[in-house]
Design a protein around this motif. Structure first.
Motif, PDB file in Angstrom:
ATOM      1  N   GLN A  20       0.829  -1.205   0.000  1.00 38.47           N
ATOM      2  CA  GLN A  20       0.000   0.000   0.000  1.00 38.47           C
ATOM      3  C   GLN A  20       0.862   1.253   0.000  1.00 38.47           C
ATOM      4  OE1 GLN A  20      -3.048   0.185  -0.510  1.00 38.47           O
ATOM      5  NE2 GLN A  20      -4.038  -1.710   0.113  1.00 38.47           N
ATOM      6  N   ARG A  21       1.953   1.233   0.741  1.00 37.51           N
ATOM      7  CA  ARG A  21       2.827   2.406   0.793  1.00 37.51           C
ATOM      8  C   ARG A  21       3.475   2.665  -0.562  1.00 37.51           C
ATOM      9  NH1 ARG A  21       6.050   2.275   6.610  1.00 37.51           N
ATOM     10  NH2 ARG A  21       4.202   2.021   7.938  1.00 37.51           N
ATOM     11  N   ILE A  22       3.889   1.592  -1.233  1.00 30.76           N
ATOM     12  CA  ILE A  22       4.545   1.755  -2.530  1.00 30.76           C
ATOM     13  C   ILE A  22       3.545   2.216  -3.584  1.00 30.76           C
ATOM     14  CG2 ILE A  22       5.648   0.478  -4.411  1.00 30.76           C
ATOM     15  CD1 ILE A  22       6.989  -1.248  -2.219  1.00 30.76           C
ATOM     16  N   LEU A  23       2.384   1.558  -3.649  1.00 27.00           N
ATOM     17  CA  LEU A  23       1.418   1.861  -4.698  1.00 27.00           C
ATOM     18  C   LEU A  23       0.712   3.202  -4.480  1.00 27.00           C
ATOM     19  CD1 LEU A  23      -0.052  -1.712  -5.188  1.00 27.00           C
ATOM     20  CD2 LEU A  23       1.533  -0.502  -6.679  1.00 27.00           C
ATOM     21  N   SER A  24       0.715   3.685  -3.242  1.00 29.34           N
ATOM     22  CA  SER A  24       0.117   4.994  -2.972  1.00 29.34           C
ATOM     23  C   SER A  24       1.088   6.132  -3.271  1.00 29.34           C
ATOM     24  CB  SER A  24      -0.316   5.075  -1.505  1.00 29.34           C
ATOM     25  OG  SER A  24       0.819   5.083  -0.652  1.00 29.34           O
ATOM     26  N   ALA A  26       3.838   6.673  -1.408  1.00 26.83           N
ATOM     27  CA  ALA A  26       4.571   7.052  -0.200  1.00 26.83           C
ATOM     28  C   ALA A  26       6.055   6.727  -0.346  1.00 26.83           C
ATOM     29  CB  ALA A  26       3.990   6.338   1.014  1.00 26.83           C
ATOM     30  N   HIS A  27       6.352   5.664  -1.090  1.00 27.52           N
ATOM     31  CA  HIS A  27       7.733   5.331  -1.450  1.00 27.52           C
ATOM     32  C   HIS A  27       7.827   5.441  -2.970  1.00 27.52           C
ATOM     33  CE1 HIS A  27       8.727   4.022   2.578  1.00 27.52           C
ATOM     34  NE2 HIS A  27       7.687   3.216   2.590  1.00 27.52           N
ATOM     35  N   ALA A  28       8.482   6.451  -3.447  1.00 24.16           N
ATOM     36  CA  ALA A  28       8.517   6.737  -4.885  1.00 24.16           C
ATOM     37  C   ALA A  28       9.442   5.767  -5.624  1.00 24.16           C
ATOM     38  CB  ALA A  28       8.993   8.161  -5.115  1.00 24.16           C
ATOM     39  N   PRO A  29       9.180   5.534  -6.909  1.00 24.32           N
ATOM     40  CA  PRO A  29      10.081   4.696  -7.714  1.00 24.32           C
ATOM     41  C   PRO A  29      11.511   5.236  -7.673  1.00 24.32           C
ATOM     42  CG  PRO A  29       8.053   5.099  -8.914  1.00 24.32           C
ATOM     43  CD  PRO A  29       8.014   5.976  -7.694  1.00 24.32           C
ATOM     44  N   GLY A  30      12.456   4.311  -7.481  1.00 22.79           N
ATOM     45  CA  GLY A  30      13.851   4.701  -7.405  1.00 22.79           C
ATOM     46  C   GLY A  30      14.341   4.958  -5.994  1.00 22.79           C
ATOM     47  N   SER A  31      13.419   5.157  -5.059  1.00 27.55           N
ATOM     48  CA  SER A  31      13.819   5.375  -3.670  1.00 27.55           C
ATOM     49  C   SER A  31      14.127   4.036  -3.004  1.00 27.55           C
ATOM     50  CB  SER A  31      12.726   6.105  -2.901  1.00 27.55           C
ATOM     51  OG  SER A  31      11.564   5.283  -2.788  1.00 27.55           O
ATOM     52  N   LYS A  32      14.793   4.099  -1.870  1.00 23.63           N
ATOM     53  CA  LYS A  32      15.129   2.889  -1.131  1.00 23.63           C
ATOM     54  C   LYS A  32      14.235   2.754   0.088  1.00 23.63           C
ATOM     55  CE  LYS A  32      20.068   2.692  -2.302  1.00 23.63           C
ATOM     56  NZ  LYS A  32      21.443   2.658  -1.728  1.00 23.63           N
ATOM     57  N   LEU A  33      13.815   1.526   0.357  1.00 22.36           N
ATOM     58  CA  LEU A  33      13.124   1.264   1.606  1.00 22.36           C
ATOM     59  C   LEU A  33      14.153   1.248   2.738  1.00 22.36           C
ATOM     60  CD1 LEU A  33      10.606  -1.596   0.680  1.00 22.36           C
ATOM     61  CD2 LEU A  33      10.176   0.849   0.855  1.00 22.36           C
ATOM     62  N   LEU A  74      10.590  -0.171  -7.343  1.00 17.96           N
ATOM     63  CA  LEU A  74      10.474  -0.145  -8.797  1.00 17.96           C
ATOM     64  C   LEU A  74       9.228   0.619  -9.219  1.00 17.96           C
ATOM     65  CD1 LEU A  74      11.348  -3.875  -9.624  1.00 17.96           C
ATOM     66  CD2 LEU A  74      12.864  -1.881  -9.734  1.00 17.96           C
ATOM     67  N   ASP A  75       9.216   1.083 -10.436  1.00 17.30           N
ATOM     68  CA  ASP A  75       8.029   1.716 -11.018  1.00 17.30           C
ATOM     69  C   ASP A  75       7.067   0.593 -11.399  1.00 17.30           C
ATOM     70  OD1 ASP A  75       6.091   2.950 -12.557  1.00 17.30           O
ATOM     71  OD2 ASP A  75       7.511   4.262 -13.581  1.00 17.30           O
ATOM     72  N   TYR A  87      -4.876  -3.375  -5.685  1.00 21.20           N
ATOM     73  CA  TYR A  87      -4.367  -2.351  -4.778  1.00 21.20           C
ATOM     74  C   TYR A  87      -4.444  -0.966  -5.402  1.00 21.20           C
ATOM     75  CZ  TYR A  87      -2.668  -6.605  -2.656  1.00 21.20           C
ATOM     76  OH  TYR A  87      -2.609  -7.859  -2.114  1.00 21.20           O
ATOM     77  N   LEU A  88      -4.417  -0.913  -6.736  1.00 25.34           N
ATOM     78  CA  LEU A  88      -4.546   0.369  -7.416  1.00 25.34           C
ATOM     79  C   LEU A  88      -5.992   0.847  -7.430  1.00 25.34           C
ATOM     80  CD1 LEU A  88      -2.175  -0.209 -10.466  1.00 25.34           C
ATOM     81  CD2 LEU A  88      -1.673   1.023  -8.357  1.00 25.34           C
ATOM     82  N   VAL A  89      -6.920  -0.110  -7.511  1.00 26.81           N
ATOM     83  CA  VAL A  89      -8.339   0.237  -7.527  1.00 26.81           C
ATOM     84  C   VAL A  89      -8.759   0.845  -6.197  1.00 26.81           C
ATOM     85  CG1 VAL A  89     -10.670  -0.732  -7.590  1.00 26.81           C
ATOM     86  CG2 VAL A  89      -8.994  -1.407  -9.309  1.00 26.81           C
ATOM     87  N   LEU A  90      -8.213   0.327  -5.110  1.00 23.48           N
ATOM     88  CA  LEU A  90      -8.595   0.810  -3.782  1.00 23.48           C
ATOM     89  C   LEU A  90      -7.356   1.315  -3.066  1.00 23.48           C
ATOM     90  CD1 LEU A  90     -11.271   0.865  -2.070  1.00 23.48           C
ATOM     91  CD2 LEU A  90     -10.336  -1.093  -0.857  1.00 23.48           C
ATOM     92  N   LYS A  91      -7.180   2.616  -3.013  1.00 28.99           N
ATOM     93  CA  LYS A  91      -6.008   3.223  -2.391  1.00 28.99           C
ATOM     94  C   LYS A  91      -6.406   3.862  -1.075  1.00 28.99           C
ATOM     95  CE  LYS A  91      -3.730   4.237  -6.794  1.00 28.99           C
ATOM     96  NZ  LYS A  91      -3.278   5.289  -7.727  1.00 28.99           N
ATOM     97  N   GLY A  92      -5.879   3.305   0.008  1.00 25.28           N
ATOM     98  CA  GLY A  92      -6.184   3.871   1.316  1.00 25.28           C
ATOM     99  C   GLY A  92      -7.655   3.842   1.649  1.00 25.28           C
ATOM    100  N   GLY A  93      -8.391   2.859   1.136  1.00 27.44           N
ATOM    101  CA  GLY A  93      -9.810   2.748   1.408  1.00 27.44           C
ATOM    102  C   GLY A  93     -10.687   3.563   0.489  1.00 27.44           C
ATOM    103  N   VAL A  94     -10.083   4.269  -0.473  1.00 27.30           N
ATOM    104  CA  VAL A  94     -10.845   5.108  -1.400  1.00 27.30           C
ATOM    105  C   VAL A  94     -10.754   4.530  -2.804  1.00 27.30           C
ATOM    106  CG1 VAL A  94     -11.101   7.417  -2.384  1.00 27.30           C
ATOM    107  CG2 VAL A  94     -10.422   7.149   0.011  1.00 27.30           C
TER     108      VAL A  94
END
Length: 247
Positions: A20-24, A26-33, A74-75, A87-94
Protein backbone atom coordinates in the motif's frame (compact mmCIF):
# COMPACT_ATOMS: atom_id res chain seq x y z
CA UNK A 1 1.17 -3.76 16.59
CA UNK A 2 -0.57 -6.89 15.32
CA UNK A 3 -1.67 -10.26 16.51
CA UNK A 4 -1.34 -13.23 14.20
CA UNK A 5 -2.09 -16.90 14.62
CA UNK A 6 0.97 -17.94 12.57
CA UNK A 7 4.03 -16.33 11.01
CA UNK A 8 2.73 -16.57 7.43
CA UNK A 9 -0.31 -14.46 8.28
CA UNK A 10 1.92 -11.85 9.90
CA UNK A 11 4.18 -11.84 6.85
CA UNK A 12 1.19 -11.24 4.60
CA UNK A 13 0.07 -8.34 6.78
CA UNK A 14 3.49 -6.72 6.57
CA UNK A 15 3.67 -7.28 2.82
CA UNK A 16 0.19 -5.78 2.46
CA UNK A 17 1.18 -2.65 4.34
CA UNK A 18 4.35 -2.18 2.30
CA UNK A 19 2.42 -2.72 -0.96
CA UNK A 20 0.00 0.00 0.00
CA UNK A 21 2.83 2.41 0.79
CA UNK A 22 4.55 1.75 -2.53
CA UNK A 23 1.42 1.86 -4.70
CA UNK A 24 0.12 4.99 -2.97
CA UNK A 25 3.35 6.80 -3.80
CA UNK A 26 4.57 7.05 -0.20
CA UNK A 27 7.73 5.33 -1.45
CA UNK A 28 8.52 6.74 -4.88
CA UNK A 29 10.08 4.70 -7.71
CA UNK A 30 13.85 4.70 -7.41
CA UNK A 31 13.82 5.38 -3.67
CA UNK A 32 15.13 2.89 -1.13
CA UNK A 33 13.12 1.26 1.61
CA UNK A 34 14.66 1.43 5.08
CA UNK A 35 17.01 -1.46 5.97
CA UNK A 36 15.41 -4.62 7.36
CA UNK A 37 16.22 -3.82 11.02
CA UNK A 38 14.67 -0.36 10.70
CA UNK A 39 11.56 -1.74 8.98
CA UNK A 40 11.24 -4.42 11.65
CA UNK A 41 11.35 -1.79 14.38
CA UNK A 42 8.95 0.49 12.53
CA UNK A 43 6.40 -2.28 11.96
CA UNK A 44 6.95 -3.96 15.33
CA UNK A 45 7.83 -7.34 13.87
CA UNK A 46 10.99 -9.40 13.67
CA UNK A 47 13.53 -9.14 10.90
CA UNK A 48 12.66 -12.56 9.44
CA UNK A 49 9.06 -11.45 8.91
CA UNK A 50 10.23 -8.31 7.10
CA UNK A 51 12.58 -10.34 4.90
CA UNK A 52 9.78 -12.73 3.89
CA UNK A 53 7.44 -9.81 3.18
CA UNK A 54 10.09 -8.16 0.99
CA UNK A 55 10.51 -11.45 -0.86
CA UNK A 56 6.80 -11.27 -1.76
CA UNK A 57 7.16 -7.71 -3.00
CA UNK A 58 10.16 -8.70 -5.08
CA UNK A 59 8.17 -11.54 -6.68
CA UNK A 60 5.49 -8.98 -7.57
CA UNK A 61 8.21 -6.77 -9.10
CA UNK A 62 7.45 -3.90 -6.76
CA UNK A 63 10.99 -3.81 -5.37
CA UNK A 64 14.44 -4.98 -6.36
CA UNK A 65 16.87 -6.19 -3.71
CA UNK A 66 20.59 -6.03 -4.40
CA UNK A 67 23.34 -6.94 -1.92
CA UNK A 68 25.31 -3.87 -0.99
CA UNK A 69 22.66 -1.57 -2.46
CA UNK A 70 19.49 -2.33 -0.50
CA UNK A 71 15.83 -2.55 -1.46
CA UNK A 72 14.94 -0.19 -4.31
CA UNK A 73 11.32 0.62 -5.17
CA UNK A 74 10.47 -0.14 -8.80
CA UNK A 75 8.03 1.72 -11.02
CA UNK A 76 5.06 -0.67 -10.88
CA UNK A 77 3.74 0.62 -14.22
CA UNK A 78 6.87 -0.71 -15.90
CA UNK A 79 7.56 -3.87 -13.89
CA UNK A 80 4.48 -5.19 -12.07
CA UNK A 81 1.75 -7.52 -13.34
CA UNK A 82 -2.02 -7.73 -12.88
CA UNK A 83 -1.41 -8.79 -9.28
CA UNK A 84 -1.24 -5.12 -8.25
CA UNK A 85 -4.48 -4.08 -9.93
CA UNK A 86 -6.61 -4.63 -6.84
CA UNK A 87 -4.37 -2.35 -4.78
CA UNK A 88 -4.55 0.37 -7.42
CA UNK A 89 -8.34 0.24 -7.53
CA UNK A 90 -8.60 0.81 -3.78
CA UNK A 91 -6.01 3.22 -2.39
CA UNK A 92 -6.18 3.87 1.32
CA UNK A 93 -9.81 2.75 1.41
CA UNK A 94 -10.84 5.11 -1.40
CA UNK A 95 -11.94 3.81 -4.78
CA UNK A 96 -9.85 5.17 -7.65
CA UNK A 97 -12.45 5.61 -10.39
CA UNK A 98 -9.79 6.52 -12.92
CA UNK A 99 -8.17 3.09 -12.54
CA UNK A 100 -11.57 1.39 -12.72
CA UNK A 101 -12.26 3.32 -15.90
CA UNK A 102 -8.94 2.17 -17.37
CA UNK A 103 -9.84 -1.41 -16.46
CA UNK A 104 -13.07 -1.09 -18.44
CA UNK A 105 -11.25 0.51 -21.33
CA UNK A 106 -8.86 -2.45 -21.43
CA UNK A 107 -11.81 -4.83 -21.31
CA UNK A 108 -13.23 -3.02 -24.36
CA UNK A 109 -10.04 -3.74 -26.30
CA UNK A 110 -9.62 -7.34 -25.19
CA UNK A 111 -13.26 -8.42 -25.34
CA UNK A 112 -13.83 -7.19 -28.89
CA UNK A 113 -10.85 -9.10 -30.23
CA UNK A 114 -11.79 -12.20 -28.24
CA UNK A 115 -15.26 -12.08 -29.82
CA UNK A 116 -13.70 -12.03 -33.29
CA UNK A 117 -11.52 -15.05 -32.47
CA UNK A 118 -14.53 -16.86 -31.01
CA UNK A 119 -16.43 -16.37 -34.25
CA UNK A 120 -13.56 -17.94 -36.17
CA UNK A 121 -12.74 -20.80 -33.81
CA UNK A 122 -15.83 -21.78 -31.81
CA UNK A 123 -17.15 -25.33 -31.73
CA UNK A 124 -20.81 -26.29 -31.75
CA UNK A 125 -20.86 -27.13 -28.00
CA UNK A 126 -19.26 -23.76 -27.24
CA UNK A 127 -21.87 -21.99 -29.38
CA UNK A 128 -24.60 -23.82 -27.49
CA UNK A 129 -23.14 -22.62 -24.18
CA UNK A 130 -23.10 -19.01 -25.40
CA UNK A 131 -26.75 -19.31 -26.49
CA UNK A 132 -27.76 -20.74 -23.12
CA UNK A 133 -26.09 -17.93 -21.15
CA UNK A 134 -27.58 -15.27 -23.44
CA UNK A 135 -31.01 -16.76 -22.87
CA UNK A 136 -30.53 -16.64 -19.09
CA UNK A 137 -29.40 -13.04 -19.37
CA UNK A 138 -32.62 -12.14 -21.19
CA UNK A 139 -34.77 -13.41 -18.30
CA UNK A 140 -32.70 -12.10 -15.38
CA UNK A 141 -33.59 -8.88 -13.52
CA UNK A 142 -31.45 -9.18 -10.38
CA UNK A 143 -28.40 -6.97 -10.94
CA UNK A 144 -25.94 -9.14 -8.99
CA UNK A 145 -26.94 -12.31 -10.84
CA UNK A 146 -26.96 -10.38 -14.11
CA UNK A 147 -23.44 -9.17 -13.40
CA UNK A 148 -22.11 -12.71 -12.97
CA UNK A 149 -24.05 -14.07 -15.94
CA UNK A 150 -22.37 -11.36 -17.98
CA UNK A 151 -19.01 -12.52 -16.63
CA UNK A 152 -19.91 -16.12 -17.51
CA UNK A 153 -20.76 -15.04 -21.06
CA UNK A 154 -17.38 -13.40 -21.48
CA UNK A 155 -15.63 -16.43 -19.99
CA UNK A 156 -17.47 -18.59 -22.53
CA UNK A 157 -16.37 -16.23 -25.33
CA UNK A 158 -12.78 -16.55 -24.12
CA UNK A 159 -13.10 -20.32 -24.12
CA UNK A 160 -14.43 -20.24 -27.68
CA UNK A 161 -11.45 -18.11 -28.75
CA UNK A 162 -9.03 -20.90 -27.75
CA UNK A 163 -6.35 -18.53 -26.51
CA UNK A 164 -4.86 -19.11 -23.06
CA UNK A 165 -3.82 -15.50 -22.42
CA UNK A 166 -7.30 -13.89 -22.12
CA UNK A 167 -8.38 -16.94 -20.11
CA UNK A 168 -5.65 -16.22 -17.55
CA UNK A 169 -6.61 -12.54 -17.54
CA UNK A 170 -10.20 -13.50 -16.69
CA UNK A 171 -8.92 -15.69 -13.86
CA UNK A 172 -6.93 -12.75 -12.53
CA UNK A 173 -9.84 -10.30 -12.47
CA UNK A 174 -12.45 -12.69 -11.07
CA UNK A 175 -11.52 -11.99 -7.45
CA UNK A 176 -11.34 -8.26 -8.09
CA UNK A 177 -14.82 -8.23 -9.60
CA UNK A 178 -16.17 -10.18 -6.64
CA UNK A 179 -15.02 -7.42 -4.29
CA UNK A 180 -16.42 -4.56 -6.35
CA UNK A 181 -19.66 -6.02 -7.68
CA UNK A 182 -21.58 -3.31 -5.79
CA UNK A 183 -19.82 -0.64 -7.86
CA UNK A 184 -19.80 -2.35 -11.22
CA UNK A 185 -23.51 -3.20 -11.13
CA UNK A 186 -24.03 0.35 -12.41
CA UNK A 187 -22.88 -0.88 -15.81
CA UNK A 188 -26.04 -2.93 -16.17
CA UNK A 189 -28.54 -0.11 -15.74
CA UNK A 190 -30.25 -1.24 -18.95
CA UNK A 191 -30.08 -5.05 -18.67
CA UNK A 192 -32.51 -5.65 -21.52
CA UNK A 193 -30.31 -3.73 -23.94
CA UNK A 194 -27.20 -5.64 -22.90
CA UNK A 195 -28.98 -8.99 -23.16
CA UNK A 196 -30.21 -8.12 -26.64
CA UNK A 197 -26.70 -7.07 -27.62
CA UNK A 198 -25.29 -10.40 -26.53
CA UNK A 199 -27.96 -12.26 -28.50
CA UNK A 200 -26.70 -10.47 -31.61
CA UNK A 201 -23.13 -11.39 -30.65
CA UNK A 202 -24.14 -15.05 -30.44
CA UNK A 203 -25.69 -14.89 -33.89
CA UNK A 204 -22.54 -13.30 -35.32
CA UNK A 205 -20.44 -16.02 -33.70
CA UNK A 206 -22.83 -18.64 -35.09
CA UNK A 207 -22.34 -17.24 -38.61
CA UNK A 208 -18.58 -17.01 -38.04
CA UNK A 209 -18.81 -13.29 -38.78
CA UNK A 210 -15.73 -12.06 -36.94
CA UNK A 211 -16.09 -8.40 -37.96
CA UNK A 212 -19.67 -8.15 -36.75
CA UNK A 213 -18.90 -9.95 -33.49
CA UNK A 214 -16.01 -7.56 -32.87
CA UNK A 215 -18.13 -4.48 -33.63
CA UNK A 216 -21.02 -5.60 -31.43
CA UNK A 217 -18.85 -6.32 -28.40
CA UNK A 218 -17.02 -3.04 -28.93
CA UNK A 219 -20.37 -1.22 -28.88
CA UNK A 220 -21.45 -2.99 -25.68
CA UNK A 221 -18.24 -2.16 -23.82
CA UNK A 222 -18.14 1.41 -25.09
CA UNK A 223 -21.66 2.01 -23.78
CA UNK A 224 -20.94 0.55 -20.35
CA UNK A 225 -17.64 2.43 -20.07
CA UNK A 226 -19.42 5.72 -20.72
CA UNK A 227 -22.19 4.81 -18.28
CA UNK A 228 -19.71 3.93 -15.55
CA UNK A 229 -17.73 7.14 -15.95
CA UNK A 230 -20.94 9.18 -15.77
CA UNK A 231 -21.88 7.36 -12.55
CA UNK A 232 -18.38 7.88 -11.15
CA UNK A 233 -18.63 11.61 -11.79
CA UNK A 234 -21.95 11.73 -9.93
CA UNK A 235 -20.41 9.91 -6.96
CA UNK A 236 -17.49 12.35 -6.89
CA UNK A 237 -19.88 15.29 -6.69
CA UNK A 238 -22.01 13.78 -3.95
CA UNK A 239 -19.34 12.47 -1.58
CA UNK A 240 -15.85 11.00 -1.37
CA UNK A 241 -16.66 7.33 -1.81
CA UNK A 242 -14.90 5.28 0.82
CA UNK A 243 -14.99 1.51 0.78
CA UNK A 244 -13.42 -1.31 2.64
CA UNK A 245 -12.07 -4.08 0.51
CA UNK A 246 -8.92 -5.87 1.59
CA UNK A 247 -9.90 -8.22 4.30
Amino acid sequence: MRAATHKRTLTEQVAEELKQRILSGAHAPGSKLPPEPALAALLDVNRFTVREALNQLEQMRLVERTPGVGTVVLDYSEHASLDVLEYLVLKGGVVDFEVLGELLESAWILASEVAALAAERRTEPELAELRAIAERLRGEVNLSRLFWLDFDFNVALVGSAHNIVPRLVMNSVRGLLAKYTHLLETLWASPGTIAEGYEHVVEAVARRDAERARALVRWIWTARHHRFMEAAERWRRVEPVTRTGHG
